[in-house]
Design a protein around this motif. Structure first.
Motif, PDB file in Angstrom:
ATOM      1  N   ASP A  14       0.826  -1.219   0.000  1.00 50.04           N
ATOM      2  CA  ASP A  14       0.000   0.000   0.000  1.00 50.04           C
ATOM      3  C   ASP A  14       0.854   1.261   0.000  1.00 50.04           C
ATOM      4  O   ASP A  14       0.648   2.167   0.820  1.00 50.04           O
ATOM      5  N   VAL A  15       1.817   1.299  -0.890  1.00 53.72           N
ATOM      6  CA  VAL A  15       2.694   2.457  -0.943  1.00 53.72           C
ATOM      7  C   VAL A  15       2.599   3.066  -2.337  1.00 53.72           C
ATOM      8  O   VAL A  15       2.624   2.333  -3.330  1.00 53.72           O
ATOM      9  N   HIS A  16       2.418   4.373  -2.395  1.00 58.46           N
ATOM     10  CA  HIS A  16       2.364   5.027  -3.709  1.00 58.46           C
ATOM     11  C   HIS A  16       2.939   6.423  -3.630  1.00 58.46           C
ATOM     12  O   HIS A  16       2.510   7.181  -2.765  1.00 58.46           O
ATOM     13  N   PRO A  17       3.843   6.842  -4.474  1.00 56.74           N
ATOM     14  CA  PRO A  17       4.488   5.972  -5.447  1.00 56.74           C
ATOM     15  C   PRO A  17       5.575   5.135  -4.773  1.00 56.74           C
ATOM     16  O   PRO A  17       6.304   5.641  -3.917  1.00 56.74           O
ATOM     17  N   TRP A  18       5.675   3.903  -5.183  1.00 56.68           N
ATOM     18  CA  TRP A  18       6.683   3.008  -4.591  1.00 56.68           C
ATOM     19  C   TRP A  18       8.092   3.511  -4.899  1.00 56.68           C
ATOM     20  O   TRP A  18       8.981   3.491  -4.064  1.00 56.68           O
ATOM     21  N   VAL A  19       8.250   4.000  -6.157  1.00 57.18           N
ATOM     22  CA  VAL A  19       9.536   4.558  -6.588  1.00 57.18           C
ATOM     23  C   VAL A  19       9.269   5.977  -7.053  1.00 57.18           C
ATOM     24  O   VAL A  19       8.353   6.202  -7.841  1.00 57.18           O
ATOM     25  N   ASN A  20      10.061   6.925  -6.582  1.00 59.59           N
ATOM     26  CA  ASN A  20       9.824   8.311  -6.990  1.00 59.59           C
ATOM     27  C   ASN A  20      10.213   8.559  -8.438  1.00 59.59           C
ATOM     28  O   ASN A  20       9.447   9.122  -9.196  1.00 59.59           O
ATOM     29  N   PHE A  21      11.425   8.154  -8.789  1.00 53.92           N
ATOM     30  CA  PHE A  21      11.923   8.400 -10.150  1.00 53.92           C
ATOM     31  C   PHE A  21      12.233   7.075 -10.841  1.00 53.92           C
ATOM     32  O   PHE A  21      13.085   6.328 -10.367  1.00 53.92           O
ATOM     33  N   TRP A  22      11.553   6.809 -11.935  1.00 47.31           N
ATOM     34  CA  TRP A  22      11.923   5.680 -12.800  1.00 47.31           C
ATOM     35  C   TRP A  22      12.780   6.259 -13.909  1.00 47.31           C
ATOM     36  O   TRP A  22      12.339   7.167 -14.630  1.00 47.31           O
ATOM     37  N   MET A  23      13.997   5.760 -14.025  1.00 49.28           N
ATOM     38  CA  MET A  23      14.894   6.315 -15.055  1.00 49.28           C
ATOM     39  C   MET A  23      15.395   5.188 -15.957  1.00 49.28           C
ATOM     40  O   MET A  23      15.851   4.153 -15.474  1.00 49.28           O
ATOM     41  N   HIS A  24      15.301   5.409 -17.266  1.00 47.31           N
ATOM     42  CA  HIS A  24      15.635   4.362 -18.234  1.00 47.31           C
ATOM     43  C   HIS A  24      16.616   4.868 -19.268  1.00 47.31           C
ATOM     44  O   HIS A  24      16.403   5.934 -19.847  1.00 47.31           O
ATOM     45  N   ASN A  25      17.662   4.079 -19.484  1.00 50.31           N
ATOM     46  CA  ASN A  25      18.571   4.442 -20.572  1.00 50.31           C
ATOM     47  C   ASN A  25      18.043   3.872 -21.882  1.00 50.31           C
ATOM     48  O   ASN A  25      17.431   2.813 -21.914  1.00 50.31           O
ATOM     49  N   GLU A  26      18.290   4.625 -22.962  1.00 49.85           N
ATOM     50  CA  GLU A  26      17.943   4.139 -24.295  1.00 49.85           C
ATOM     51  C   GLU A  26      18.938   3.048 -24.704  1.00 49.85           C
ATOM     52  O   GLU A  26      19.962   2.856 -24.052  1.00 49.85           O
ATOM     53  N   PHE A  27      18.637   2.411 -25.790  1.00 48.91           N
ATOM     54  CA  PHE A  27      19.464   1.286 -26.232  1.00 48.91           C
ATOM     55  C   PHE A  27      20.739   1.722 -26.945  1.00 48.91           C
ATOM     56  O   PHE A  27      20.802   2.792 -27.552  1.00 48.91           O
ATOM     57  N   LEU A  28      21.725   0.875 -26.825  1.00 48.93           N
ATOM     58  CA  LEU A  28      22.879   0.932 -27.710  1.00 48.93           C
ATOM     59  C   LEU A  28      22.498   0.010 -28.853  1.00 48.93           C
ATOM     60  O   LEU A  28      22.183  -1.160 -28.621  1.00 48.93           O
ATOM     61  N   ASP A  29      22.450   0.547 -30.060  1.00 45.73           N
ATOM     62  CA  ASP A  29      22.082  -0.359 -31.152  1.00 45.73           C
ATOM     63  C   ASP A  29      23.268  -0.542 -32.082  1.00 45.73           C
ATOM     64  O   ASP A  29      24.288   0.108 -31.951  1.00 45.73           O
ATOM     65  N   PHE A  30      23.098  -1.443 -32.975  1.00 47.93           N
ATOM     66  CA  PHE A  30      24.237  -1.865 -33.773  1.00 47.93           C
ATOM     67  C   PHE A  30      23.898  -1.714 -35.243  1.00 47.93           C
ATOM     68  O   PHE A  30      23.929  -2.669 -36.012  1.00 47.93           O
ATOM     69  N   GLY A  31      23.493  -0.473 -35.586  1.00 47.85           N
ATOM     70  CA  GLY A  31      23.180  -0.177 -36.973  1.00 47.85           C
ATOM     71  C   GLY A  31      21.980  -0.982 -37.450  1.00 47.85           C
ATOM     72  O   GLY A  31      22.008  -1.571 -38.515  1.00 47.85           O
ATOM     73  N   GLY A  32      20.955  -1.036 -36.631  1.00 48.18           N
ATOM     74  CA  GLY A  32      19.729  -1.712 -37.057  1.00 48.18           C
ATOM     75  C   GLY A  32      19.625  -3.126 -36.518  1.00 48.18           C
ATOM     76  O   GLY A  32      18.557  -3.591 -36.191  1.00 48.18           O
ATOM     77  N   ALA A  33      20.742  -3.811 -36.399  1.00 43.75           N
ATOM     78  CA  ALA A  33      20.677  -5.197 -35.912  1.00 43.75           C
ATOM     79  C   ALA A  33      20.600  -5.187 -34.400  1.00 43.75           C
ATOM     80  O   ALA A  33      21.415  -4.557 -33.733  1.00 43.75           O
ATOM     81  N   LYS A  34      19.622  -5.872 -33.862  1.00 43.68           N
ATOM     82  CA  LYS A  34      19.500  -5.947 -32.411  1.00 43.68           C
ATOM     83  C   LYS A  34      20.551  -6.937 -31.923  1.00 43.68           C
ATOM     84  O   LYS A  34      20.720  -8.008 -32.493  1.00 43.68           O
ATOM     85  N   MET A  35      21.295  -6.500 -30.908  1.00 45.02           N
ATOM     86  CA  MET A  35      22.266  -7.430 -30.343  1.00 45.02           C
ATOM     87  C   MET A  35      21.624  -8.045 -29.117  1.00 45.02           C
ATOM     88  O   MET A  35      21.163  -7.346 -28.238  1.00 45.02           O
ATOM     89  N   SER A  36      21.535  -9.340 -29.082  1.00 43.49           N
ATOM     90  CA  SER A  36      20.946  -9.931 -27.884  1.00 43.49           C
ATOM     91  C   SER A  36      21.583 -11.277 -27.601  1.00 43.49           C
ATOM     92  O   SER A  36      22.001 -11.995 -28.519  1.00 43.49           O
TER      93      SER A  36
END
Ligand code: AMP
Ligand code: ZN
Length: 468
Positions: free
Chosen positions: A261-283
């Protein structure tokens, strides 16, 4: 001083950061799933919170940083079907899951260290926090948020009206989507497993007793349980790569807010964008990963990769190419060369002269962690003629507390010298032209060499060249 502004995925805007407890920042980062090597994209999701942590430290905050290691329960896709990634890796290699987890956890730790990520205050493993995860699942059950299907216990998102808020999901749109087919009996397409039963007739390497029988936790439980175990609830900042916002973080948040019963549980959600590899998804699953070790094999030092990371804002998609990394490696080498020269600079700096640079560097970071701008201020300092060597020394080494480029200690990697009498002669001719201020000839020679793929670097002991 300008307040610290950070972009909050939860509210979709930049907001002034105020910690829940004065002077203390509590942050949690989703760490690696340790069934294989971390690629350089994954590393971006570690470098970003490290930069954030270093910035907070430079602002005088105490920082508590917790990072998890996922060594159980992360299924091959987000639909609660598919195999556990750890179990699949163990089956394929014939090794114990713990052996695989230990190997890739160490690889991850060593990679972080190589790019100067400060050690987290707590590194916690999912498999070592099963009781806490069961307790959380029980609390959700007690509060009526769960239901049972043949393969596990599921969270019913219709019991949490704010479910779609974090990722701004179109839940209605998902009803007709593919996901509803995937686990028969789900009440809502986005419902997710919090406990999975060990499949009948299959002996998993990692399974535990629970009030619902033998099985293993759903992946999202671990981050909710461990973050709040070590940081309390609520806490200040939660980070990861942007791909985790939609499912994983919506689920983490639903579990936490419903159980406690906690809101907001997290104050700041921070997300980095992807490092991409010229269109090809690296996974890792696609097995086309590029690791820090691969970069080292191509002659790039780990800190050149950190410098490369600093060249893009964390919310910008960054494209990896070998040329871009080579450019960053040159930039890093030059900045380091400037720092090496300044390390021994005599005398005291003048605080008044240095102050505007210091505040511009700081303000760049206070504006949603603008690393490229902060780096540009570092360069301005390195080159400035208005500042004394002592000013430049103190400023640059001070900035490095945040940049993390080892400007105070690193030994410049020797530039491999090649030898070719024709090119040596052309480079010498260009040097002579420069000395006599015959810029046209100097430029012409440089252009000729560039066309051949030769890079000339003007160092303090004269020009050097190498092939691109
Ligand atoms: P995993 O080991 O797959 O669980 O991922 C660990 C972290 O890496 C998560 O925070 C992901 O969001 C992040 N991540 C995965 N791929 C990339 C990428 N290409 N660029 C940036 N972050 C990534
Ligand atoms: Zn997580």
């Amino acid at each position: 001083m300008k307040p610290i502004q950070l972009y909050n995925t939860r509210t979709r805007k930049e907001e002034t950061f105020v910690p829940l407890e004065e002077g203390v920042v509590r942050m949690y980062t989703c760490g690696p799933t340790v069934y294989g090597p971390q690629h350089i994209g994954n590393l971006r999701s570690q470098l970003f919170p490290d930069l954030l942590k270093r910035f907070f430290l430079s602002e005088g905050f105490e920082v508590r940083h917790v990072v998890n290691v996922t060594d159980v329960g992360h299924l091959e896709d987000d639909s609660d079907r598919g195999e556990d990634k750890m179990e699949a890796a163990a089956r394929e290699s014939g090794e114990r899951a713990e052996v695989i987890a230990a190997r890739w956890t160490e690889h991850w730790r060593a990679n972080r260290e190589a790019v100067n990520c400060l050690p987290p205050d707590v590194v916690c493993k999912a498999s070592e926090h099963i009781p806490q995860q069961i307790e959380l699942a029980l609390e959700l059950e007690r509060k009526g948020h769960t239901y049972r299907l043949p393969d596990g216990i599921y969270f019913d998102i219709s019991t949490f009206p704010a479910y779609a808020d974090l990722a701004q999901l179109d839940l209605a749109g998902q009803v007709d989507g593919r996901r509803i087919e995937e686990v028969e009996g789900k009440r809502n397409p986005a419902d997710f497993a919090i406990w999975k039963f060990a499949p009948a007739g299959v002996r998993r390497q990692q399974e535990w007793d629970s009030p619902w029988g033998r099985g293993f936790p759903g992946w999202h439980l671990e981050c909710t349980a461990m973050s709040s175990l070590y940081l309390g609830a609520p806490f200040d900042i939660h980070t990861a790569g942007i791909d985790l916002a939609t499912v994983h973080h919506s689920n983490e948040l639903a579990q936490a807010e419903c159980a406690w019963d906690v809101h907001p549980w997290v104050n700041f959600w921070m997300h980095n964008e992807f490092l991409d590899f010229g269109g090809a998804k690296m996974s890792k699953s696609l097995r086309n990963v590029l690791t820090l070790n691969d970069l080292a094999d191509s002659g790039f030092e780990p800190l050149a990769f950190r410098y490369f990371f600093l060249n893009a804002h964390y919310r910008q998609q960054q494209t990896f190419t070998e040329e871009a990394l080579a450019g960053a490696a040159r930039g890093y080498r030059r900045l380091l060369a400037a720092a090496v020269e300044l390390r021994e600079a005599p005398g005291e700096s003048d605080p008044e002269r240095a102050a505007p640079y210091r505040s511009r560097f700081r303000d760049a970071l206070a504006e949603d962690l603008n690393a490229p701008r902060a780096l540009a201020v570092a360069w301005e300092v390195a080159r400035s003629e208005a500042l004394s060597p002592a000013d430049r020394r103190d400023l640059l080494l001070g900035f490095d507390g945040v940049l993390g480029l080892s400007l105070d200690t690193a030994v410049p990697a020797p530039v491999p010298r090649e030898s070719d009498p024709r090119i040596d002669a052309l480079v010498a001719e260009r040097e002579a032209a420069r000395r006599s201020k015959d810029w046209a000839t100097a430029d012409r020679i440089r252009d000729e060499l560039t066309a051949e793929g030769i890079v000339i670097e003007d160092t303090t002991d004269g020009a050097r060249w190498r092939r691109e």
